[in-house]
Design a protein around this motif. Structure first.
Motif, short mmCIF file in Angstrom:
data_model
loop_
_atom_site.label_atom_id
_atom_site.label_comp_id
_atom_site.label_asym_id
_atom_site.label_seq_id
_atom_site.Cartn_x
_atom_site.Cartn_y
_atom_site.Cartn_z
N VAL A 84 0.63 1.75 -1.32
CA VAL A 84 1.91 2.09 -0.70
C VAL A 84 3.00 1.08 -1.03
O VAL A 84 4.20 1.37 -0.89
N ILE A 85 2.63 -0.10 -1.49
CA ILE A 85 3.62 -1.14 -1.79
C ILE A 85 4.62 -0.65 -2.85
O ILE A 85 5.80 -0.99 -2.81
N SER A 86 4.15 0.16 -3.79
CA SER A 86 5.05 0.68 -4.83
C SER A 86 6.19 1.49 -4.22
O SER A 86 7.37 1.29 -4.55
N SER A 87 5.87 2.42 -3.31
CA SER A 87 6.91 3.24 -2.70
C SER A 87 7.80 2.41 -1.78
O SER A 87 8.99 2.71 -1.62
N MET A 88 7.25 1.36 -1.17
CA MET A 88 8.06 0.48 -0.32
C MET A 88 9.10 -0.25 -1.17
O MET A 88 10.26 -0.41 -0.76
N ILE A 89 8.69 -0.71 -2.35
CA ILE A 89 9.63 -1.39 -3.25
C ILE A 89 10.73 -0.43 -3.67
O ILE A 89 11.91 -0.78 -3.69
N GLU A 90 10.35 0.80 -4.01
CA GLU A 90 11.34 1.79 -4.44
C GLU A 90 12.35 2.09 -3.34
O GLU A 90 13.51 2.40 -3.61
N ALA A 91 11.92 1.98 -2.06
CA ALA A 91 12.81 2.31 -0.94
C ALA A 91 13.83 1.22 -0.66
O ALA A 91 14.83 1.47 0.03
N GLU A 92 13.60 0.01 -1.20
CA GLU A 92 14.53 -1.10 -0.97
C GLU A 92 15.69 -1.05 -1.96
O GLU A 92 15.50 -0.78 -3.14
N GLU A 93 16.88 -1.33 -1.46
CA GLU A 93 18.05 -1.32 -2.34
C GLU A 93 17.93 -2.36 -3.45
O GLU A 93 18.37 -2.13 -4.58
#
Length: 396
Positions: free
Chosen positions: A155-164
């Motif tokens: 899930v860390i990948s999608s969390m990174i993508e969600a950050e500006e």
């Protein structure tokens, strides 16, 4: 900073009164004064700053490292890497457990995610030897130390993508009895995690080196260079220019390509002509080896002819690509030229099973890899556009 009470009066001058102890930790500290400056103390110590730690309670400090022993401290890492978090405790008997929860900080840096949510995000982590994942894990203490190994995946990948800013900052919330702390103590010691993208551009016959007396003509490099410029300078992006023969056989992949890529990177592959044929094979080989192949783009792949297949440094069997997304561009030139004749001799590969996610026919000439790469498909976007958007979702 910790301890004491601070009072500041700023009327006709300024003064600060500290009751108790005052401890501060700063990466950089600047203090200026007017014409008069006085400093008095019973004892003054000068020297290298000490690492911040809690002076009381059961927790002393925490830090991230790239090694199990904890000697190689880090504050930055990439998605896919394995890291270790070390917790030093005080007066906790061996075998007793502490509560640990991993968080991405969005509070101290006042960050907001692209979906509008805010606040630190809890991350589910698996306990050692376990198959379940949960936010709160209890970990046994041994000699006042706990070490947590983490593979930065899932899930860390999608969390990174969600950050500006396409970066997350990781810390642990720890608890024992009635004490709750966040570690590391300093926000500057949180682990900053981002994604790294690698694009492999693989040229065809006569591209990087001569082929049957023709070349080198650098066709795929004319596609690569403008794309690199479009992405812009970024420590999270890199690309390689390869000849088709460097992706064949397996020994060359191991000696030429693999030393330049990493399993923590997201891999994108763009191949042209014979390079498209070998690129499709490369996507399968790298995926089977544990690399994360996000996208494959084959630009008029060639290699189905028996003579070309057996006399060129390409794989004999037809490819079975493995990537999360695949674009194939087939050339049916409007103005037939000699390079198109040569490509026809090699026989274009028309993939059917598995089929590409996007198939497009262009009227560009076979040798114009840059024009094929930027030709608009039925959805109004070129392969280059789709690749650019995919990468920009991953990195800043």
């Amino acid at each position: 900073m910790a301890g004491g009470k601070i009072t500041r009066i700023a009327s006709g001058g300024s003064s600060t009164v500290v009751e108790g102890n005052h401890t501060g930790f700063y990466d950089q500290l600047s203090i200026s004064a007017g014409s008069k400056n006085a400093f008095q103390a019973d004892v003054t110590n000068h020297g290298d700053p000490t690492e911040p730690e809690y002076r009381t309670g059961h927790f002393v400090k925490g830090w991230w490292s790239s090694d199990l022993e904890g000697s190689k401290k880090i504050t930055e890492s990439l998605y896919g890497e394995t890291v270790f978090f070390h917790i030093e405790t005080r007066n906790i008997p061996d075998g007793q457990s502490i509560g640990t929860s991993l968080y991405d900080d969005d509070v101290k840096r006042s960050a907001e995610e692209t979906d509008g949510s805010s606040g630190s995000d809890a991350i589910e982590v698996g306990a050692e030897g376990g198959s379940t994942f949960q936010v709160l894990n209890y970990r046994p203490v041994h000699q006042n130390k706990v070490v947590i190994g983490l593979k930065l995946g899932g899930v860390i990948s999608s969390m990174i993508e969600a950050e500006e800013d396409k970066t997350i900052e990781l810390f642990f919330a720890c608890s024992y009895e009635d004490q709750n702390v966040e570690l590391p103590i300093s926000f500057g010691e949180y682990l900053k995690v981002s994604l790294k993208v690698m694009v492999l551009f693989i040229g065809g016959a006569g591209d990087k080196r001569p082929y049957l007396g023709s070349g080198p003509n650098y066709n795929i490099r004319y596609a690569k260079n403008p794309f690199d410029k479009l992405i812009g300078a970024s420590k999270s992006y890199a690309s390689l220019y390869l000849g088709f023969y460097e992706a064949y056989p397996h020994e060359d992949i191991e000696s030429i390509i693999e030393p330049q890529i990493n399993k923590s990177e997201l891999i994108y592959i763009v191949g042209h002509s014979l390079g498209g044929w070998n690129a499709a094979h490369l996507s399968q080989i790298l995926t089977d080896k544990g690399y994360d192949v996000e996208m494959l783009i084959t630009l008029d792949p060639v290699g189905s002819d028996l003579i070309v297949n057996t006399t060129s440094e390409i794989y004999f069997r037809k490819p079975s690509p493995k990537s999360k997304f695949w674009i194939n561009i087939f050339v049916d030139p409007k103005d037939y030229s000699f390079p198109d004749f040569i490509a026809d001799m090699g026989v274009q590969w028309v993939p059917k099973n598995p089929a590409p996610d996007i198939s497009h026919i262009t009227q560009e000439s076979h040798h114009n890899a840059d024009y094929i790469f930027t030709d608009k498909t039925a959805n109004g976007q070129s392969a280059s556009d789709i690749l650019y958007e995919a990468i920009k979702k991953k990195i800043k």
